[in-house]
Design an enzyme around this catalytic site. Structure first.
Site, PDB file in Angstrom:
ATOM      1  N   ARG A  15      39.652  36.744  48.407  1.00  0.00           N
ATOM      2  CA  ARG A  15      40.187  37.422  47.228  1.00  0.00           C
ATOM      3  C   ARG A  15      39.174  37.277  46.094  1.00  0.00           C
ATOM      4  NH1 ARG A  15      45.254  35.728  43.262  1.00  0.00           N
ATOM      5  NH2 ARG A  15      45.292  37.718  42.116  1.00  0.00           N
ATOM      6  N   HIS A  16      39.075  38.286  45.262  1.00  0.00           N
ATOM      7  CA  HIS A  16      38.166  38.218  44.115  1.00  0.00           C
ATOM      8  C   HIS A  16      38.516  37.038  43.210  1.00  0.00           C
ATOM      9  CE1 HIS A  16      41.299  39.649  41.400  1.00  0.00           C
ATOM     10  NE2 HIS A  16      41.611  40.526  42.335  1.00  0.00           N
ATOM     11  N   ARG A  66      35.566  44.063  40.413  1.00  0.00           N
ATOM     12  CA  ARG A  66      35.778  42.626  40.575  1.00  0.00           C
ATOM     13  C   ARG A  66      35.495  42.145  41.998  1.00  0.00           C
ATOM     14  NH1 ARG A  66      40.660  45.289  39.686  1.00  0.00           N
ATOM     15  NH2 ARG A  66      42.449  44.848  41.050  1.00  0.00           N
ATOM     16  N   GLU A  90      42.803  47.769  45.659  1.00  0.00           N
ATOM     17  CA  GLU A  90      44.130  47.202  45.464  1.00  0.00           C
ATOM     18  C   GLU A  90      45.171  48.310  45.336  1.00  0.00           C
ATOM     19  OE1 GLU A  90      46.088  45.138  46.227  1.00  0.00           O
ATOM     20  OE2 GLU A  90      45.887  43.384  44.905  1.00  0.00           O
TER      21      GLU A  90
END
Length: 210
Positions: A15-16, A66, A90
């Site tokens: 995950r970022h 991101r 996302e």
């Protein structure tokens, strides 16, 4: 490896890190990583190196800044090819985009739709946003391509909280009502493994949220 002579594809999901602006319902709102977010991502990927060498054959990333900016930097640093896959973006949160959780709750008068989404995403979607069914379908298509073409690779996938949940759902075969079961912190990593063998294919989880 559980199956003798299986062809193994390994996916490391990350995950970022923390974006500029802090915690909010960001969705497709395209904020870059904060300085802290960069540090989180660097620390997390450094832990996956083997004697300073990355185990990955390639990197696949969401198109959002991101994720994408760090993936491109990491690819250049370690001389790895980077592919940007729009299907890993996302979930579009519609009217909730770019708002804090408190701001979203203030928008809702008769019913807390945000709480309803966490309770059962199969029954609720963000107003004006992407349906959970459509989101699951596009991430599922990306998952199938990652494990099948070509098999035998070790990939780093740089993505988002909801996307990571949707990938895990592919392996665990959870009902759509449980697609958001994992609340993972920034820069959390997961390792998934797909084994192609004489009986077909088997997907496994090695670890979650490291």
């Amino acid at each position: 490896m559980r199956f003798i002579d299986a062809e193994v594809t390994t996916l490391d999901l990350i995950r970022h890190g923390e974006p500029v602006g802090g915690r909010m319902l960001r969705g497709t709102t395209d904020h870059p990583l904060s300085e802290r977010g960069w540090q989180q991502m660097q620390c997390a990927t450094d832990e996956l190196l083997i004697e300073g060498t990355p185990p990955w054959d390639a990197i696949v990333t969401s198109p959002l800044a991101r994720c994408r900016e760090f993936a491109l930097w990491l690819g250049e640093t370690h001389d790895l090819p980077v592919t940007v896959d729009p299907r890993l973006a996302e979930m579009d949160l519609g009217a909730w985009e770019g708002k804090t959780h408190a701001e979203v709750r203030a928008l809702e008068q008769a019913m807390d739709l945000q709480a309803a989404l966490w309770a059962d995403p199969s029954r609720t979607s963000p107003p004006g946003g992407e349906s959970v069914e459509a989101f699951d379908k596009r991430v599922g298509a990306a998952w199938q391509e990652l494990v099948e073409t070509p098999p035998g690779r070790h990939l780093l996938v740089v993505c988002h909280l909801f996307v990571t949940n949707a990938m895990l759902r592919q392996v665990l075969e959870q009902p759509l009502s449980r697609i958001l079961a994992f609340d993972l912190p920034y820069a959390a990593t997961c390792r998934l493994r797909h084994e192609r063998h004489a009986l077909g294919g088997t997907s496994l989880v090695e670890w979650i949220g490291r």
